[in-house]
Design a protein around this motif. Structure first.
Motif, short mmCIF file in Angstrom:
data_model
loop_
_atom_site.label_atom_id
_atom_site.label_comp_id
_atom_site.label_asym_id
_atom_site.label_seq_id
_atom_site.Cartn_x
_atom_site.Cartn_y
_atom_site.Cartn_z
N VAL A 35 44.20 40.59 50.01
CA VAL A 35 45.55 40.35 50.73
C VAL A 35 46.09 41.45 51.12
CG1 VAL A 35 47.65 39.29 50.38
CG2 VAL A 35 45.64 38.19 49.32
N ALA A 36 46.32 42.41 50.26
CA ALA A 36 47.09 43.54 50.48
C ALA A 36 46.60 44.94 49.52
CB ALA A 36 48.56 43.59 50.44
N GLY A 37 46.81 46.03 49.90
CA GLY A 37 46.53 47.17 49.02
C GLY A 37 47.50 48.23 49.17
N ILE A 38 47.53 49.15 48.21
CA ILE A 38 48.58 50.36 48.23
C ILE A 38 47.99 51.24 47.32
CG2 ILE A 38 49.86 49.28 46.17
CD1 ILE A 38 52.40 50.01 47.83
N THR A 39 48.27 52.58 48.00
CA THR A 39 47.85 53.68 47.16
C THR A 39 48.94 54.21 46.16
OG1 THR A 39 48.79 55.24 48.86
CG2 THR A 39 46.69 54.27 49.25
N SER A 40 48.52 55.22 45.30
CA SER A 40 49.65 55.60 44.59
C SER A 40 50.87 56.36 45.43
CB SER A 40 49.07 56.91 43.71
OG SER A 40 48.42 58.00 44.62
N GLY A 41 50.70 56.92 46.75
CA GLY A 41 51.47 57.40 47.41
C GLY A 41 52.46 56.35 48.09
N ALA B 202 44.85 43.88 40.99
CA ALA B 202 43.57 44.79 40.79
C ALA B 202 43.84 46.07 40.74
CB ALA B 202 42.42 44.47 41.76
N ALA B 203 43.23 47.03 39.96
CA ALA B 203 43.45 48.45 39.84
C ALA B 203 42.12 49.04 40.01
CB ALA B 203 44.28 48.65 38.74
N ALA B 204 42.29 50.49 40.48
CA ALA B 204 41.22 51.28 40.52
C ALA B 204 41.79 52.74 40.20
CB ALA B 204 40.58 50.97 41.84
N ALA B 205 40.90 53.43 39.64
CA ALA B 205 41.21 54.80 39.53
C ALA B 205 41.27 55.71 41.05
CB ALA B 205 40.17 55.56 38.69
N ASN B 206 40.58 55.56 41.62
CA ASN B 206 40.32 55.99 43.10
C ASN B 206 39.43 55.60 43.76
OD1 ASN B 206 40.73 57.61 45.26
ND2 ASN B 206 40.37 59.71 44.16
N ASN B 207 39.70 54.70 44.60
CA ASN B 207 38.45 54.14 45.47
C ASN B 207 38.72 54.26 47.21
OD1 ASN B 207 40.59 52.29 46.29
ND2 ASN B 207 39.61 50.53 45.52
N GLY B 208 39.70 55.33 47.39
CA GLY B 208 40.00 55.41 48.61
C GLY B 208 40.35 54.54 49.91
N GLY B 209 41.19 53.61 49.01
CA GLY B 209 41.63 52.49 49.87
C GLY B 209 40.48 51.55 50.22
N SER B 210 39.51 51.30 49.35
CA SER B 210 38.28 50.38 49.63
C SER B 210 38.81 48.92 49.75
CB SER B 210 37.00 50.43 48.68
OG SER B 210 36.16 49.61 48.87
N ASP C 260 45.92 53.06 29.55
CA ASP C 260 45.64 54.29 30.28
C ASP C 260 46.10 54.43 31.63
OD1 ASP C 260 42.48 54.60 28.52
OD2 ASP C 260 44.81 55.04 27.76
N ILE C 261 47.38 54.34 31.83
CA ILE C 261 47.81 54.12 33.38
C ILE C 261 47.63 55.29 34.12
CG2 ILE C 261 49.36 52.13 32.74
CD1 ILE C 261 51.62 54.44 32.68
N PHE C 262 47.58 56.60 33.43
CA PHE C 262 47.16 57.73 34.13
C PHE C 262 45.94 57.51 34.91
CE2 PHE C 262 43.83 59.32 31.37
CZ PHE C 262 44.51 58.65 29.99
N LYS C 263 45.00 56.70 34.78
CA LYS C 263 43.73 56.71 35.62
C LYS C 263 43.83 55.99 36.62
CE LYS C 263 40.83 56.26 31.17
NZ LYS C 263 39.89 55.47 30.40
N ILE C 264 45.07 55.10 37.09
CA ILE C 264 45.18 54.33 37.92
C ILE C 264 45.83 55.01 39.17
CG2 ILE C 264 46.00 52.07 38.78
CD1 ILE C 264 43.74 51.90 36.76
N ASN C 265 45.25 54.79 40.46
CA ASN C 265 45.89 55.54 41.84
C ASN C 265 46.04 54.28 42.55
OD1 ASN C 265 46.30 58.43 41.60
ND2 ASN C 265 44.20 58.12 40.67
N ASP C 266 44.96 53.41 42.80
CA ASP C 266 45.02 52.46 43.97
C ASP C 266 45.12 50.88 43.53
OD1 ASP C 266 44.26 54.09 46.09
OD2 ASP C 266 42.38 54.57 44.74
N MET C 267 46.12 50.27 43.84
CA MET C 267 46.24 49.00 43.47
C MET C 267 46.19 48.01 44.81
SD MET C 267 47.17 49.25 40.43
CE MET C 267 47.80 47.46 39.98
#
Length: 123
Positions: free
Chosen positions: A48-54, A96-104, A27-34
């Protein structure tokens, strides 16, 4: 269900480079933040590093200037290019993947994880 598979670890000499890859399926449509985390025995899991959907990226101090996180949304892939590696970078790295954690930076906000890939940097 979201599935995360991280690969690309290995053994490299000090000063060398590695590129880690992370593929997300289900269900990749659920994922925004990695993000990429790492963990060594006896130590806490650290970002180590994070990246938003944008494509907005952030890094921990130890990674700044050496590591680059990127993503290819069309392929559902996230990458971590690591350069000038040191023995202190030796760890198991987790995608790691999250639906939307605001860059936490809190690992508890990422509820989909890869199995981990070992990175070992020799002196």
């Amino acid at each position: 269900q979201v599935h995360v598979v991280d690969t690309g670890g290995g053994v490299v000499q000090r000063g060398g480079s590695l590129r880690l890859s992370c593929e997300v399926s289900g269900d990749i449509f659920k994922i925004n933040d990695m993000a990429w985390y790492r963990r060594t025995p006896g130590k806490q899991r650290e970002l180590v590093a994070g990246i938003t959907s944008g494509g907005l990226a952030k890094y921990e101090d130890a990674a700044k200037g050496r590591f680059t996180i990127s993503r290819d949304n069309a392929k559902n892939m996230v990458y971590l290019q690591m350069m000038r590696l040191t023995p202190e970078d030796t760890a198991v790295y987790y995608c790691a993947a999250a639906a939307n954690n605001g860059g936490s930076t809190d690992y508890r906000t990422y509820n989909y994880w890869g199995q981990g890939t070992q990175v070992t940097v020799s002196s």
